[in-house]
Design an enzyme around this catalytic site. Sequence first.
Site: not given
Lengths: 513, 273
Positions: A321-322
């Site tokens: 996600h990041g």
Amino acid sequence: MLFHDPIFVFAFLPISLGLYLLLSREAPLWAAMAALAIASLIFYGWWEPRYEFLLIGSIVVNYLFGRAITAAPRRKRLLTLAVAANLLALGVFKYAGFLAEIASSVTGSIIEIERPTLPLGISFFTFLQIAYLVDAYRGQTHDRSFGRYFLFVTFFPHLIAGPIVHHSELMPQFKRRISAIWEHLSVGSVIFVIGLFKKLVLAAQMGTWTDAFFGAAAGASPGFVESWLGALCFAFQIYFDFSAYSDMAVGLSRMFGIWLPVNFNSPYKATGIIEFWRRWHITLSRFLREYLYFPLGGNRKGRLRSYVNIMVVMLLAGLWHGAAWKFVLWGGIHGIYLLINHGWRELTSRKRFARLRFPAPVAVAVTFAATVVAWVPFRASDLAQSLAMLRGMCGLNGITLPAHYLATLGRAGETLAAAGVHFGVVPGYGGGVQLMWLTALLVFVWALPNTQELLAPYHPALGFEASGANGQWRRVLAWRPDPRLAAAIGLVAAFLSLRVLQGRPGEFIYFQF
Amino acid sequence: MVGMTEVMIRTTLLPTDHSQEMIERLHTSTVPYAAFGDSHVESAIAARQDLDNFGVASDNFDTVAARIHVRLSGQPLKGVILQADPELFSVYRTTADQSLRVEELQRRGRPPLLAIMRPAYRPYIVRYFWAMLRTPSLLFGRRAEAPPKESTSVSVSERDAQIRAQLQVPSAQFQDGATSREYSRLVSRLTAAGVAVCMVSFPLSGPYRRATADLPPFAAAYDWFAGEARRLGVRYLDLRALYADSLFHDPDHLAHDLAVPFTATVMKECFAR
């Protein structure tokens, strides 16, 4: 280009759809598909044209790797090389800065790497193609058409933020000429309008309040009330934002006569975290299960190993996600939740502990609360803010109610004050209107049927099987071809066109991944 | 709906809209003094021959700074009245995306053909539409019958003041935030350009002052303004308690009919004019 940009809604969509439908009827199939591929490239390049080269390069290289893997005798080495090349590209664009940050803190010396702008959708189209390569290795890729492969990756409704489609779901559909155009158009546009409503009305409002709560929490010690309200607002913001995107992707695709897989299925109705992950970002869970958890050994190598595998998968899911510790923390929290859920399930499956099982409403509420807590690090700007919010949610920063409530509550207010409740400023608090919104959205996510259920007779998405839940609601709200319903949806669409023109509702949260 | 909203803006708002004039004035004005800030400035300062009022309701500091930069790039200025109120540091202001407003300031010339696409109106299209549904006569250019409230003073309730204070509370550690840094930079830039700066904390009603008295972020903000004025060598006027409660339109806005005497006081105290 975003799905709710005026340029997309009023220009790109009508032109590309019109052209595609015209070519589908009047020209060879390849011409319609070529038009769709070109439209998808325009869609992608609108934001940053130079990344077109990256996208096209990635498609060409992966297609060639796929062909070679299918044909070559020492395919495993080739597969490893191909997957490594994909992960390297992802690493350079997405994780180089993060890795430099880790190296800096480990070595104590400053290592700085200029962080390139993250190419839109790189996490999605990389995973999509890794799955293709693995399936080529497994001998499960039968369609060798480069054109269809190109369109499978670039097809604009899923290109930027999923669903992470499987080649076997999409490529065969590109061999068929669109039929029943009016049904596709009406079903697709209804789903798109529902998604637009969720994004422009529900997620936008929640986003405003989330920003206020989390903004006020920066460098502060948020109290119990504002911490929970802030976390709830974000839980609803991301729910409606992602649900909106998924609906819009499915609806847009359907307008072109293409079915996408279901990606979002009322996750806050889950009675446990295991079920939550079968309802939230379904295609990512599927990818992680089939291409990471199973190859790691899944649950075939004993309980301890399966628990380790779950943690590894969830930590990597967080990292996907990041490139930040907060996402790793979020993944880790969900990993722990999953282990607890598996342990609990095993315990209560024994006869003598069966009475410990929660009734469904309690299980839903507990799961929801756990999910809300886990969203805090996901949204917070850094670890310090996460901890401040989590402390607030535990009541460690005290309880503050708005000052004017002391008079409003009368004697109860005095009792609360005597019990240690402070009456002062609750930053971000939006009064009764805010509480009504939150209550209404809770009813929305818990009680109402979802988009797929409303359109179940028209097979809105691949892999969706309507459950028996929400039967009565569904009978009342179900979509059907009806002039009155069409008029109502038309009115909503007209109102939403005002919101589209108004602009600036923000990009989709999942676009940054 | 889009068409109806366009008609309503053209018939009801455009005829009394002076925002384009203000933008033009920002670029071309030769008036030596100017006031900048949000609705506190807009309602309490009366433009005069020697003073422009560039205050606009709900402007955040990015927009205030953009207005000042535009004005500064035009004809010479002698003095600036700069709002020094804590709500500039509140979360709802600092997180507000006003890039459309700033864009409009910088883009001089013909506005977009459709009125709904003008930056001043575009962010509020949906609100206009609801207003039109509530009051259909707006479509034909008639405003609701209510008189202009700003000219009347009303009794301000403690409750309203507490609710307003709740919204306007400065964020924690605002001193380290981008807005405070930009504020200081702007004052420095103005003084470096030879412009006399006068920072003004605007009048507040008693209930509002009482509601904020126990809240450390408000006190910290006023201390910060006073400290920055000292540090940067500019004048600071704290006029919070200048007027009696009966002279306010709402918890933190002076009744409009006091604008002329209040402006005279400010100009005298700031610039001896």
